[in-house]
Write an enzyme that holds these catalytic residues in place. Structure first.
Site, mmCIF file in Angstrom:
data_model
loop_
_atom_site.group_PDB
_atom_site.id
_atom_site.type_symbol
_atom_site.label_atom_id
_atom_site.label_comp_id
_atom_site.label_asym_id
_atom_site.label_seq_id
_atom_site.Cartn_x
_atom_site.Cartn_y
_atom_site.Cartn_z
ATOM 1 N N ASP A 176 -3.814 -13.832 4.726
ATOM 2 C CA ASP A 176 -5.227 -14.035 4.406
ATOM 3 C C ASP A 176 -6.085 -12.967 5.060
ATOM 4 O O ASP A 176 -6.179 -12.888 6.288
ATOM 5 C CB ASP A 176 -5.663 -15.425 4.885
ATOM 6 C CG ASP A 176 -6.892 -15.919 4.140
ATOM 7 O OD1 ASP A 176 -7.693 -15.072 3.699
ATOM 8 O OD2 ASP A 176 -7.047 -17.142 3.985
ATOM 9 N N ASP A 214 -10.663 -4.000 8.842
ATOM 10 C CA ASP A 214 -10.137 -2.650 9.033
ATOM 11 C C ASP A 214 -10.492 -1.708 7.891
ATOM 12 O O ASP A 214 -10.307 -0.498 8.009
ATOM 13 C CB ASP A 214 -8.622 -2.678 9.245
ATOM 14 C CG ASP A 214 -7.884 -3.377 8.118
ATOM 15 O OD1 ASP A 214 -8.539 -3.966 7.243
ATOM 16 O OD2 ASP A 214 -6.642 -3.339 8.115
ATOM 17 N N ASP A 240 0.821 -1.219 0.000
ATOM 18 C CA ASP A 240 0.000 0.000 0.000
ATOM 19 C C ASP A 240 0.857 1.273 0.000
ATOM 20 O O ASP A 240 0.648 2.187 0.811
ATOM 21 C CB ASP A 240 -0.952 0.008 1.202
ATOM 22 C CG ASP A 240 -1.869 -1.211 1.210
ATOM 23 O OD1 ASP A 240 -2.210 -1.690 0.113
ATOM 24 O OD2 ASP A 240 -2.234 -1.674 2.306
#
Length: 595
Positions: free
Chosen positions: A205, A211, A101
């Site tokens: 996983d 979140d 990210d």
């Protein structure tokens, strides 16, 4: 920290042997990765590492420097080594470096030093790996960590090809599957990425991670991953719900999956893992946890799971693998009840006695049927549990066939009318069960579970009340005034536009559900799936997509409460009151000085 120590005990009981520490609320894990830990923080981390080791769990410390690291900077590399050396001195022997990210672009200095973004990451990862003495457990999370993020695809990704060719072979590469949140994992997909990386992947996983949406919770079993996948993996790490108490069933069933014996290489004996059976076993064990008088935070407690402890003589893999108001409403008024630690509503204690459960210390015990209902309404990202499926099917059918009981419509065969009202009664009974579930959770003995799950139970209860009122309106049991909103043609307008403000305060006229999002199956886009069932119920009640408002904007109270609200029609006097309030606010704003 207290919850993590309990987690290590759970893992020891269920045969799980690896814990990765990388919480976003530890600012020195990601945002302030260059800063070393204070003496107090060192003490906490040292205790965690020691506790994990005592339970046979490998503690993996993860660092995420990718947001602002300069890969070619000797200073940043020195700070990175200093930070990991500090953690190593606390007793930690396993590490992970995460580049997920983050932006793919490089600064000018890195562009001059490295031929690609992948080469920059590999250079740092290999250097750190050697600096730490080539630990047996060293994980690397790539920026392209799933199939949908690869360009142009997994097999042709130059980024993954660089990792496979240049990353040290004993460094494990993290992978989430075909999507960020993969519905299933297949042998073919794992073999494809393993071929490119030149090593079996380690699965991170996200099946139970919540979140990405604060209004979703996943209590369902570990599912969609056959045990034979373990032959094609270096390991599997389950990213759990943010709420600790919500992870009992996910981790329990993961342990069952992990302990399932594999058949022969030829596939003659198929592994016998059944998610439904694993869920039933986990539910029975969770009942013991739910009915313990535990305080929030889980201070000083021990697990009571009856799950089978694996045979410790066998070597474990390196990772966790190789009709009116609800019966709980007070009779008087539309807003009654007690705040805080509310007493169980009348009649509910009798129900628990009938089920063989006796209240303990003035508080009640949740029944297994109620826990199954809770799990079914908060199941998995791509799948609803039986209770949620039944509720949504009935609600959709009742809305589509409301003409059968319309007072303004043509006469309908009595058999069809009875069918409609029978399904309506079943739906309203389920809504009443949800309201009772809310009160049972509030009045339960386990305060740790209450405080973790309460926001979700609160949302469920509110949605159930509106769904019940909506069905009553369709059946003509809720009467409006003489306005045009009282007609059958505008029944949706009444429920969506008039009822919620009475519950939640003023809202925008454009009502819809948009926060119930999960990754779709077509490549990275977001689509609705419903947190629990609230999102999908909103759609069933007529909500639209693409708006920034939601059907319910009223957050749960600071302290759990059993106060319930009755939904009533919107009368002309309500409009007069709202007009007066609006006029008062406009007059007040007109008197404010301009800036």
């Amino acid at each position: 920290m207290d919850q993590r120590r309990v987690l290590f005990q759970w893992m020891q009981h269920w045969g799980l042997n690896t814990y990765l520490y990388g919480p976003k609320d530890d600012l020195k894990h990601r945002l302030l990765w260059r800063e070393v830990y204070s003496p107090e923080e060192e003490g906490q981390l040292r205790t965690l590492v020691t506790e994990a080791r005592s339970q046979g769990v490998t503690f993996v410390y993860a660092l995420s420097p990718g947001q602002d690291i300069v890969f070619s900077s000797a200073c940043d590399l020195t700070l990175l080594k200093r930070k990991l050396k500090q953690v190593s001195d606390l007793g930690c022997e396993a590490f992970a470096i995460l580049f997920d990210d983050i932006d793919h672009s490089m600064c000018q200095a890195d562009s001059e030093a490295f031929s690609s973004f992948a080469h920059a990451q590999v250079s740092v990862a290999n250097e750190i790996y050697r600096f730490l003495g080539e630990p047996s457990v060293f994980l690397f999370c790539p920026t392209e960590y799933c199939g949908s993020l690869c360009s142009p695809c997994v097999s042709k990704s130059s980024y993954l090809q660089t990792l496979g060719a240049d990353l040290q072979p004993n460094i494990s590469v993290i992978w989430t599957g075909s999507k960020v949140i993969s519905r299933t994992l297949s042998v073919d997909c794992l073999e494809e990425v393993g071929s490119v990386l030149q090593r079996p992947p380690l699965i991170w996983d996200n099946l139970h991670a919540n979140d990405y949406d604060s209004r979703r919770l996943f209590l369902g079993p570990f599912k969609g991953r056959e045990p034979q996948l373990r032959r094609h993996l270096r390991g599997l790490l389950l990213n759990p719900n943010c709420e600790f108490e919500a992870n009992y069933i996910p981790l329990h069933t993961l342990g069952t999956w992990h302990r399932t014996p594999l058949g022969g290489e030829g596939g003659d004996d198929e592994p016998d893992y059944c998610p439904d059976s694993a869920l039933s076993e986990a539910l029975r064990d969770w009942m013991d946890e739910l009915n313990q008088p535990l305080q929030p935070g889980r201070q000083s407690t021990t697990p009571t799971s009856r799950a089978k402890t694996p045979d410790r003589a066998k070597p474990l893999p390196m990772f966790p693998l190789s009709s009116g108001s609800p019966p709980t409403s007070p009779a008087k008024g539309g807003e009654n009840g007690s705040e805080g630690e509310a007493k169980r509503p009348p009649g509910e204690g009798l129900k628990h006695k009938a089920q063989g459960r006796v209240p303990c210390g003035g508080k009640g015990l949740l029944s297994e049927a109620q826990v199954r209902l809770l799990v079914g309404l908060h199941y998995l990202p791509h799948e609803h549990g039986p209770a949620a499926q039944r509720l949504l099917q009935d609600l959709t059918w009742l809305k589509s066939n409301c003409h059968l009981v319309s007072l303004n419509g043509k006469k309908t065969a009595q058999q069809k009318v009875e069918e409609w009202r029978g399904r309506a009664s079943r739906l309203m009974a389920l809504c009443e069960d949800i309201a009772e579930l809310h009160c049972s959770v509030v009045g339960g003995v386990n305060r740790a579970v209450l405080y973790d799950l309460y926001p979700y139970v609160w949302d469920l209860r509110n949605t159930a009340l509106v769904a019940k009122a909506f069905v009553c309106w369709l059946d003509g049991r809720v009467l409006g005034d003489s306005s045009t909103l009282g007609s059958w043609k505008n029944c949706f307008h009444w429920v969506l536009y008039k009822a919620p403000p009475l519950l939640c305060g003023a809202m925008s006229p454009d009502l819809s559900l948009v926060s119930d999002r999960v990754w779709d199956d077509d490549g990275g886009g977001a689509t609705w799936s419903g947190f629990g069932t609230v999102g999908v119920q909103g759609r069933s009640l007529g909500g639209s997509a693409g708006s920034s408002t939601e059907l319910f904007t009223h957050p749960p109270p600071l302290f759990p409460t059993s106060r319930l609200y009755n939904v009533r029609p919107y009368h002309s006097k309500d409009k007069e009151f709202h007009d007066r309030v609006k006029g008062y606010r406009m007059a007040r704003n007109s008197r404010r000085p301009t800036r």
